[in-house]
Design a protein around this motif. Structure first.
Motif, PDB file in Angstrom:
ATOM      1  N   LEU A 165       1.384 -14.374 -19.533  1.00  0.00           N
ATOM      2  CA  LEU A 165       2.830 -14.394 -19.727  1.00  0.00           C
ATOM      3  C   LEU A 165       3.245 -15.274 -20.910  1.00  0.00           C
ATOM      4  O   LEU A 165       4.163 -14.931 -21.657  1.00  0.00           O
ATOM      5  CB  LEU A 165       3.477 -14.898 -18.437  1.00  0.00           C
ATOM      6  CG  LEU A 165       4.913 -14.531 -18.174  1.00  0.00           C
ATOM      7  CD1 LEU A 165       5.121 -13.031 -18.238  1.00  0.00           C
ATOM      8  CD2 LEU A 165       5.327 -15.055 -16.808  1.00  0.00           C
ATOM      9  N   VAL A 166       2.583 -16.423 -21.086  1.00  0.00           N
ATOM     10  CA  VAL A 166       3.016 -17.286 -22.191  1.00  0.00           C
ATOM     11  C   VAL A 166       2.533 -16.749 -23.546  1.00  0.00           C
ATOM     12  O   VAL A 166       3.117 -17.060 -24.584  1.00  0.00           O
ATOM     13  CB  VAL A 166       2.596 -18.768 -22.022  1.00  0.00           C
ATOM     14  CG1 VAL A 166       3.294 -19.372 -20.824  1.00  0.00           C
ATOM     15  CG2 VAL A 166       1.088 -18.933 -21.926  1.00  0.00           C
ATOM     16  N   CYS A 167       1.479 -15.924 -23.520  1.00  0.00           N
ATOM     17  CA  CYS A 167       1.032 -15.322 -24.787  1.00  0.00           C
ATOM     18  C   CYS A 167       2.078 -14.292 -25.201  1.00  0.00           C
ATOM     19  O   CYS A 167       2.366 -13.367 -24.459  1.00  0.00           O
ATOM     20  CB  CYS A 167      -0.313 -14.617 -24.613  1.00  0.00           C
ATOM     21  SG  CYS A 167      -1.678 -15.752 -24.449  1.00  0.00           S
ATOM     22  N   GLY A 168       2.647 -14.466 -26.349  1.00  0.00           N
ATOM     23  CA  GLY A 168       3.651 -13.508 -26.792  1.00  0.00           C
ATOM     24  C   GLY A 168       5.046 -13.840 -26.285  1.00  0.00           C
ATOM     25  O   GLY A 168       5.945 -13.009 -26.376  1.00  0.00           O
TER      26      GLY A 168
ATOM     27  N   ASP B 203       4.370 -10.170 -21.277  1.00  0.00           N
ATOM     28  CA  ASP B 203       3.207  -9.380 -20.876  1.00  0.00           C
ATOM     29  C   ASP B 203       3.200  -9.203 -19.353  1.00  0.00           C
ATOM     30  O   ASP B 203       2.462  -9.873 -18.634  1.00  0.00           O
ATOM     31  CB  ASP B 203       1.940 -10.109 -21.348  1.00  0.00           C
ATOM     32  CG  ASP B 203       0.669  -9.315 -21.077  1.00  0.00           C
ATOM     33  OD1 ASP B 203       0.752  -8.240 -20.458  1.00  0.00           O
ATOM     34  OD2 ASP B 203      -0.400  -9.793 -21.485  1.00  0.00           O
ATOM     35  N   LEU B 204       4.054  -8.307 -18.888  1.00  0.00           N
ATOM     36  CA  LEU B 204       4.161  -8.122 -17.435  1.00  0.00           C
ATOM     37  C   LEU B 204       2.962  -7.367 -16.877  1.00  0.00           C
ATOM     38  O   LEU B 204       2.670  -7.461 -15.683  1.00  0.00           O
ATOM     39  CB  LEU B 204       5.477  -7.424 -17.078  1.00  0.00           C
ATOM     40  CG  LEU B 204       6.749  -8.152 -17.530  1.00  0.00           C
ATOM     41  CD1 LEU B 204       7.990  -7.400 -17.056  1.00  0.00           C
ATOM     42  CD2 LEU B 204       6.796  -9.586 -17.016  1.00  0.00           C
ATOM     43  N   ILE B 205       2.245  -6.633 -17.726  1.00  0.00           N
ATOM     44  CA  ILE B 205       1.002  -6.000 -17.254  1.00  0.00           C
ATOM     45  C   ILE B 205       0.019  -7.108 -16.873  1.00  0.00           C
ATOM     46  O   ILE B 205      -0.607  -7.067 -15.808  1.00  0.00           O
ATOM     47  CB  ILE B 205       0.368  -5.123 -18.347  1.00  0.00           C
ATOM     48  CG1 ILE B 205       1.300  -3.995 -18.745  1.00  0.00           C
ATOM     49  CG2 ILE B 205      -0.975  -4.564 -17.877  1.00  0.00           C
ATOM     50  CD1 ILE B 205       0.739  -3.085 -19.828  1.00  0.00           C
ATOM     51  N   GLY B 206      -0.071  -8.111 -17.748  1.00  0.00           N
ATOM     52  CA  GLY B 206      -0.974  -9.226 -17.475  1.00  0.00           C
ATOM     53  C   GLY B 206      -0.551  -9.984 -16.219  1.00  0.00           C
ATOM     54  O   GLY B 206      -1.392 -10.429 -15.441  1.00  0.00           O
ATOM     55  N   LEU B 207       0.747 -10.123 -16.017  1.00  0.00           N
ATOM     56  CA  LEU B 207       1.235 -10.851 -14.846  1.00  0.00           C
ATOM     57  C   LEU B 207       0.993 -10.051 -13.558  1.00  0.00           C
ATOM     58  O   LEU B 207       0.593 -10.601 -12.530  1.00  0.00           O
ATOM     59  CB  LEU B 207       2.731 -11.139 -15.007  1.00  0.00           C
ATOM     60  CG  LEU B 207       3.375 -11.907 -13.863  1.00  0.00           C
ATOM     61  CD1 LEU B 207       2.778 -13.300 -13.743  1.00  0.00           C
ATOM     62  CD2 LEU B 207       4.880 -11.991 -14.045  1.00  0.00           C
TER      63      LEU B 207
END
Ligand SMILES: Cc1cc2nc3c(=O)[nH]c(=O)nc-3n(C[C@H](O)[C@H](O)[C@H](O)COP(=O)(O)OP(=O)(O)OC[C@H]3O[C@@H](n4cnc5c(N)ncnc54)[C@H](O)[C@@H]3O)c2cc1C
Ligand SMILES: Cc1cc2nc3c(=O)[nH]c(=O)nc-3n(C[C@H](O)[C@H](O)[C@H](O)COP(=O)(O)OP(=O)(O)OC[C@H]3O[C@@H](n4cnc5c(N)ncnc54)[C@H](O)[C@@H]3O)c2cc1C
Lengths: 403, 497
Positions: A165-168, B203-207
């Protein structure tokens, strides 16, 4: 820097907590400035003050055998790269240096800035982006709270993966005080195979064919005539990395698999190969032109169609494709609206994202920098932002007008 | 040890008939399971220590049905637990007595295979292995390979961020997903990513990946496909001590070699395996390391030589390199049979899942030995040495008085040990209900509150898979997320524990 606002030096986590709490009490917004090189990035949104991470220095852990490194948020990328280099290691996601793209010096990016923009170079298609290499971090959120997440081990599913989440997040969620990264061995050597003589669409098809061989190319780019290398013809460039014996064998196999009438092959040795990909990583073929710059991510097979659409509606000064056709860099003639409607409609037809990277302050104040989102996603995005920073203290308006 | 789950809410239990009637109006008869016997099949997942009978089971077939169920659950204030194949080892899909179980097993179609863009769009109920099977004729595969891959679903893999033997080189689920469709509590459908890389925006996919079914229900997944490497070769390395084996693992990686698989087992496991189904492992070794190298022929042959040299330098007592596919598979046969083999040396075992920094392996194994002796139990070890992901198997006998409690206590102590060595509570199985109450070992209250606030951003009323992952159930309002309207808090009598 966006006009002359007060700059506060952040030396440690306590400073960050104090500064953000004070800003919160006043309702002021803050920019987070690493190398400060890229203040031309994002929406034009002047901040009341700047929090500088320049004094947030120090590599706090480096265990080469464990492939792991921790550093404070303000450590210059160049320092980390030099340290890794001494041990034959690297940040495999190839963070780029856009200093020159914004008319600034090269080499002043910080690791916090690199992570905050989710940097990803030409090796992205195999090695991932910053998001794939951040194992854990410590930060101070927009609430002024010290929070940590993740760890220092490669495999970890304990709680939500906030590292992604913190990336980008462009500094809109938290000030990153310490980052733990996965590092990787440098390949022993590399070379680049150039296939010359096919037109733009054919060269892109060739790249996609190369990805479907077992030759493991690590990067694939399509360079229109004149984009790089003083080449006067369109070229497909394919990078191979690894042990020398393997690189040679794979290059030979690629030539055998791709050869067809009218195609000419050339091989760039390690030195020239490195120079070429460093240039592409930093978007040199478009950065050098005077004009507005877009960065577009689409499915590789859609790249050419998207560019054709844009060419039909806007004057393209320079462009090239990375990521086997999936990443398009474009320099367009300057216009107040940056031809945003043309670019976005071309991308929307294919599914993907377009980011306006370089434009004047006036343009960046009125044109969406990042791709617009549908209502439900936009509402969710805002709630995510507010879970970290309910009062919109950090980088207010930098990503989206509404927060 | 008793597990505290949110107490079933009488107000919801009493509206069961109404819920069933309304679900019945939106679902075909065979997608709604209400009778006791059929519901019992969903009582637990592969973590069988805790069970609960779900209020009702729904097996929707379309995204519209999922949306309707989730909208109804939101409207009627009913909790909802998503479920894939139910192979979770941490109780992630354990049902709630006052909740709907939302089974995704009917979402079992591969929607599109796009070789040009090296990806496939699949429904969440598709089995992990089915993806590789569907593309293998074209020379492709899907890299993350949990041992449960013949059973587990890709949706469950996303929720657990599953990994496997290959993840040292090819990454976990999170590194191999390009796009997700997600239905949020309330019924909104959001599309994240697609066939392209790195969409701008959070990056909600990552979350979502690894969020254990607490944030939304995944209804479609775009996975990356990889080209199958032309060759793979295995090495079998025996060592006189666990420490020597661990040193060799470190040396291989330090030398710049990233194997496709790097596994280790201890003496107890080697012997169990050889008794179960002999495959030629050296019985004199205290530790066995299996290395797999894959890629182009020239590279693999070269690296096999490099690894053999390293093994010699590190004093390996056995060094064998496979020269045929049959031999490579034979090297793996014992590793693949390790879990069933261990069940032949003890009536029951508990499989733990912690990760440690690789260099601390000798300390971790010595520490586990000591803790096991304290409880009077045995531990067998077989693990992903390359990334420090340990799977100690705690041996016990459930029919013996107190053994279950001792096994659980030992499991917790081992995970605490992992954290104290700089590691984490779970490397791939997730927190679920199993490790929920240990979260405080790794995180402060402030860390956890931030994670819970994110949960609130997705699911403000806490209806989706509550009771999992977080040790205490806070109301979103307490976390400063929710606006209390008219002085009334949602869930005024939600129990806290
Ligand atoms: C529109 C745009 C898009 C870009 N996209 C990319 C890209 O995709 N890949 C890439 O490699 N480079 C990208 N860059 C360039 C990138 O900003 C620089 O390469 C470099 O990472 C910036 O480092 P810096 O230390 O100078 O950061 P700065 O220019 O000072 O800051 C860059 C961003 O990072 C945030 N930030 C900096 N330090 C911290 C910290 N410690 N904690 C939290 N937030 C922090 C800032 O708030 C700001 O949003 C982009 C630039 C622009 C203008
Ligand atoms: C013998 C055995 C070996 C195993 N080996 C491994 C291994 O090597 N590596 C590894 O990582 N794991 C392993 N596991 C654990 C398990 O297989 C994985 O966690 C797997 O990803 C679970 O998938 P599932 O479909 O069975 O999910 P379930 O068990 O049904 O659910 C798991 C979690 O995912 C959520 N969920 C399921 N589907 C969805 C959806 N569509 N949307 C949102 N949330 C959803 C559930 O709510 C739950 O929290 C093993 C398990 C067993 C029994």
């Amino acid at each position: 820097m966006q006009s002359a606002c007060a700059t506060l030096e952040i030396r440690d986590e306590a400073d960050a907590v104090d500064a953000i709490c004070a800003a919160k009490a006043k309702g002021d917004c803050c920019a987070i400035v690493g190398g400060g090189s890229k203040s031309g990035l994002g929406r034009y949104a002047p901040q009341a003050q700047a929090l500088s991470t320049a004094a947030l220095t120090g590599v706090t852990l480096y265990e080469p055998n464990e492939l792991v490194l921790s550093a404070r948020g303000g450590v210059p990328l160049s320092e980390i790269e030099a340290l890794l280099d001494r041990h034959g290691q690297q940040l495999a996601f190839e963070p780029m240096d856009y200093g020159p793209l914004f008319g600034a010096e090269a080499g002043c990016a910080t690791i916090g800035g690199v992570i905050s923009v989710n940097a990803a170079g030409p090796r992205r298609i195999n090695a991932g982006a910053a998001r794939d290499h951040l194992l854990g971090f410590r930060c101070v959120t927009g609430r002024g709270e010290l929070v940590k997440s993740g760890g220092r081990v490669m495999k970890n599913v304990t709680g939500y993966d906030l590292s992604k989440l913190v990336c980008g997040s462009y500094g809109t969620l938290a000030l990153l005080t310490e980052l733990t990264l996965k590092v990787l061995p440098k390949p022993q050597t590399e070379c680049t195979l150039l296939a010359i003589g096919a037109d733009e669409a054919e060269s892109l098809a060739l790249l996609r064919r190369a990805t479907a061989t077992p030759c493991e190319p690590s990067s694939l780019a399509m360079l229109p005539a004149g984009a790089a290398l003083a080449l006067d013809a369109d070229a497909a460039a394919i990078r191979l990395e690894g042990p020398a014996i393997s690189v040679t064998a794979r290059r030979d196999e690629l030539v055998a698999r791709l050869a067809s009438g009218g195609l000419r092959f050339e091989t760039l040795d390690e030195y020239d190969s490195k120079t070429l990909w460093r240039g592409l990583r930093d978007a040199a073929p478009v950065a050098a032109k005077v004009g507005q710059i877009w960065r577009i991510s689409v499915a590789p097979s859609e790249g050419f169609t998207v560019v054709e659409h844009i060419r039909a509606g806007a004057p393209v000064l320079a462009h090239f494709y990375d990521w086997a056709g999936g990443l398009i860099w474009l320099c367009l003639e300057t216009a107040p609206d940056a031809y945003a409607a043309v670019v976005r409609s071309a991308v929307d037809a294919s599914g993907g994202h377009a980011t306006l990277i370089r434009a004047s302050e006036e343009t960046r104040a009125t044109v969406d920098i990042f791709h617009p989102q549908p209502a439900a996603l936009a509402a969710l995005t805002r709630r995510v932002k507010e879970s970290f920073d309910p009062a919109h203290i950090l980088e207010r308006g930098r990503m989206r007008a509404e927060f | 040890m008793t597990l505290l789950m949110p107490k079933p809410e009488p107000a919801i239990m009493s509206r069961r008939n109404e819920l069933i009637a309304r679900l019945g109006a939106m679902l075909p008869r065979e997608s709604l399971i209400v009778d006791d016997v059929a519901r019992r099949a969903y009582e637990c997942d592969a973590f069988t220590m805790y069970r609960a009978l779900p209020l009702v089971v729904t097996l929707p077939e379309s995204v519209e049905q999922v949306r309707a169920i989730m909208a109804l659950a939101a409207e009627m204030n009913v909790k909802l637990v998503p479920r894939g194949a139910g192979t979770s080892l941490s109780g992630g899909s354990m049902p709630l007595e006052d909740g709907i179980l939302l089974g995704m097993s009917k979402f079992n179609r591969i929607l599109e295979i796009d070789y040009e863009n090296r990806c496939a769009r699949v429904q969440p109920g598709v089995q992990n292995l089915a993806i590789s099977k569907a593309v293998e004729a074209q020379g492709f595969y899907y890299a993350p390979d949990p041992s449960s891959q013949i059973a587990c679903s890709i949706g469950g893999n996303v929720a657990e961020n599953a990994g496997g033997v290959h993840c040292l080189k090819y990454g976990l689920t999170t590194n191999n997903i390009l796009g997700l469709d997600v239905v949020l509590m309330g019924g909104d459908l959001i599309r994240l990513g697609g066939k392209h890389l790195d969409s701008e925006g959070y990056d909600l996919i990552g979350l979502m990946t690894g969020s254990e079914g607490l944030l939304g229900v995944v209804t479609e997944v775009t996975v990356r496909l990889l080209q199958k490497p032309p060759v793979a070769r295995g090495l079998l390395l025996g060592f006189a001590s666990v420490a020597a084996g661990a040193r060799c693992v470190g040396a291989i990686i330090a030398r710049g070699v990233i194997p496709a698989g790097l596994e280790m087992m201890d003496k107890a496991t080697i012997h169990a395996v050889e008794r179960f189904q002999p495959c030629g492992y050296p019985l004199d070794a205290a530790a066995l390391v299996i290395v797999e190298l894959d890629g182009p022929q020239a590279e693999v042959d070269h690296l096999v030589g490099v690894v053999q040299d390293i093994a010699r330098e590190e004093g390996a007592t056995t060094i064998r390199a496979s020269t045929s596919e049959a031999e490579r598979l034979q090297f793996w046969a014992g590793r693949k049979n390790a879990f069933p083999a261990v069940s032949c040396i003890a009536p029951d075992y508990l499989c733990m899942d912690g990760t440690i920094p690789r260099a601390r392996l000798p300390e971790a194994l010595a520490g586990m030995d000591r803790l096991a002796k304290e409880q009077g139990l045995g531990v067998a070890n077989v693990f992903h040495a390359g990334d420090g992901n340990l799977h100690p198997l705690i041996l016990y006998d459930a029919s013996k008085e107190g053994d279950v409690e001792r096994a659980e206590k030992l499991g917790f102590d081992i995970l605490r040990l992992c954290v104290s060595l700089g590691g984490v509570l779970t490397g791939e199985h997730g927190v679920g209900v199993e490790k929920r109450d240990l979260m405080g070992e790794m995180f402060t209250d402030v860390d956890l509150a931030q994670q819970m606030r994110l949960k609130c951003a997705f699911d403000p009323e806490g209806r989706l898979n509550p009771g999992k992952v977080f040790p205490t159930l806070h109301r979103c309002a307490e976390l400063g997320m929710m606006h209390v309207s008219g002085g009334k808090m949602p869930f005024p009598d939600l129990p806290r524990f």
